[in-house]
Design a protein around this motif. Structure first.
Motif, mmCIF file in Angstrom:
data_model
loop_
_atom_site.group_PDB
_atom_site.id
_atom_site.type_symbol
_atom_site.label_atom_id
_atom_site.label_comp_id
_atom_site.label_asym_id
_atom_site.label_seq_id
_atom_site.Cartn_x
_atom_site.Cartn_y
_atom_site.Cartn_z
ATOM 1 N N LEU A 101 0.891 -1.270 0.053
ATOM 2 C CA LEU A 101 -0.009 0.071 -0.031
ATOM 3 C C LEU A 101 0.908 1.281 -0.002
ATOM 4 N N ALA A 102 1.967 1.327 0.695
ATOM 5 C CA ALA A 102 2.824 2.225 0.977
ATOM 6 C C ALA A 102 3.547 2.717 -0.588
ATOM 7 N N LEU A 103 3.844 1.503 -1.146
ATOM 8 C CA LEU A 103 4.503 1.717 -2.588
ATOM 9 C C LEU A 103 3.509 2.354 -3.563
ATOM 10 N N VAL A 104 2.160 1.863 -3.531
ATOM 11 C CA VAL A 104 1.280 2.475 -4.507
ATOM 12 C C VAL A 104 1.131 3.854 -4.228
ATOM 13 N N ARG A 105 0.829 4.173 -3.080
ATOM 14 C CA ARG A 105 0.697 5.493 -2.422
ATOM 15 C C ARG A 105 1.713 6.395 -2.900
ATOM 16 N N LYS A 106 3.071 5.959 -2.765
ATOM 17 C CA LYS A 106 4.251 6.924 -3.021
ATOM 18 C C LYS A 106 4.190 7.068 -4.692
ATOM 19 N N SER A 107 3.564 6.246 -5.497
ATOM 20 C CA SER A 107 3.604 6.357 -6.783
ATOM 21 C C SER A 107 2.581 7.306 -7.363
ATOM 22 N N LEU A 108 1.846 7.769 -6.492
ATOM 23 C CA LEU A 108 0.532 8.661 -6.864
ATOM 24 C C LEU A 108 1.090 9.996 -6.537
ATOM 25 N N PRO A 109 0.839 11.124 -7.525
ATOM 26 C CA PRO A 109 1.006 12.308 -7.347
ATOM 27 C C PRO A 109 -0.224 12.970 -6.603
ATOM 28 N N ALA A 110 0.194 14.031 -5.852
ATOM 29 C CA ALA A 110 -0.993 14.787 -5.128
ATOM 30 C C ALA A 110 -2.242 14.976 -6.017
ATOM 31 N N GLY A 111 -3.439 14.635 -5.242
ATOM 32 C CA GLY A 111 -4.742 15.074 -6.157
ATOM 33 C C GLY A 111 -5.215 13.678 -6.823
ATOM 34 N N VAL A 112 -4.548 12.755 -6.640
ATOM 35 C CA VAL A 112 -4.758 11.423 -7.207
ATOM 36 C C VAL A 112 -5.466 10.769 -6.003
#
Length: 222
Positions: free
Chosen positions: A8-19
């Motif tokens: 979950l942390a990896l996926v979150r880290k890959s997403l820009p702000a606002g997504v």
């Protein structure tokens, strides 16, 4: 840290702000959802109304539940009292069924219009021309218990990135075309899943639906 928490942390880290990340928890047991919840995730996507109802009853009340799978009109009643967003609104009959159940619950339910852009005929959703014809009559002016938040779509299942990009760009174009009709609350473009969400984000997605990257592959025999 559990495997789910680290993924979950990896996926979150890959997403820009606002997504916004919708963790697709369909077919996975409540215990695994709880692991993701304990790691801070609050938005989960399900595809079966009865299963969604059971998980709503079993898990913390501050979870925001999204219905992402095909929804039959006679199943809306199972989720209408609590669902936060229905992604898969693909027909006038379903729009009317959601309005009826939302009114019974005294709620305004947020929905996305699912648009068919994939090459596979098995995928559901409005054809773009069909949706334009439907919206020309301004049906939502008479549906006070619904709020159209945006559009959703699924790209063609292919390894050809150019085809997937074309599908996402088509969805983005329709999203922009419809925005003036619905105004400021029309702010959600839901597209992209575990295998293609980075491309979806590059094409303008504001919400992605990621399951197997977080929870592992689903057991489709269930």
């Amino acid at each position: 840290m559990s495997e789910i928490a680290s993924q979950l942390a990896l996926v979150r880290k890959s997403l820009p702000a606002g997504v916004t990340l919708v963790a697709v928890s369909k077919t996975h047991p409540a215990e695994l959802i709880r692991e993701a919840y304990d790691a801070g995730q609050r938005i989960f996507g399900e595809s079966r109304p009865q299963e969604l109802r059971e998980k709503y009853d079993a898990l913390p009340r501050d979870i925001e539940w999204h219905m992402i799978g095909h929804l039959q009109t006679n199943k809306v009643k199972y989720i209408a009292p609590f669902v936060a967003l229905i992604h898969s609104v693909d027909s006038a009959r379903l729009v009317e069924a959601i309005q009826t159940q939302a009114a019974k619950c005294g709620r305004v339910i947020d929905i996305l219009l699912e648009i068919h852009v994939a090459e596979e005929e098995t995928k559901s959703g409005w054809e773009p021309g069909e949706l334009r014809t439907y919206l020309a009559a301004d049906p939502f002016a008479q549906l006070p218990n619904l709020r159209v938040r945006g559009v959703m779509g699924i790209a063609t299942n292919t390894d050809d990135a150019s085809v997937v990009r074309r599908d996402f760009e088509t969805l983005k174009g329709l999203f922009e075309e419809l925005r003036p009709r619905f105004g400021a609350t029309f702010d959600t473009l839901s597209m992209g899943m575990s295998h293609d969400y980075p491309l979806a984000v590059a094409c303008g997605a504001t919400m992605v639906r990621v399951g197997s990257l977080i929870f592992g592959e689903r057991d489709y025999s269930k």
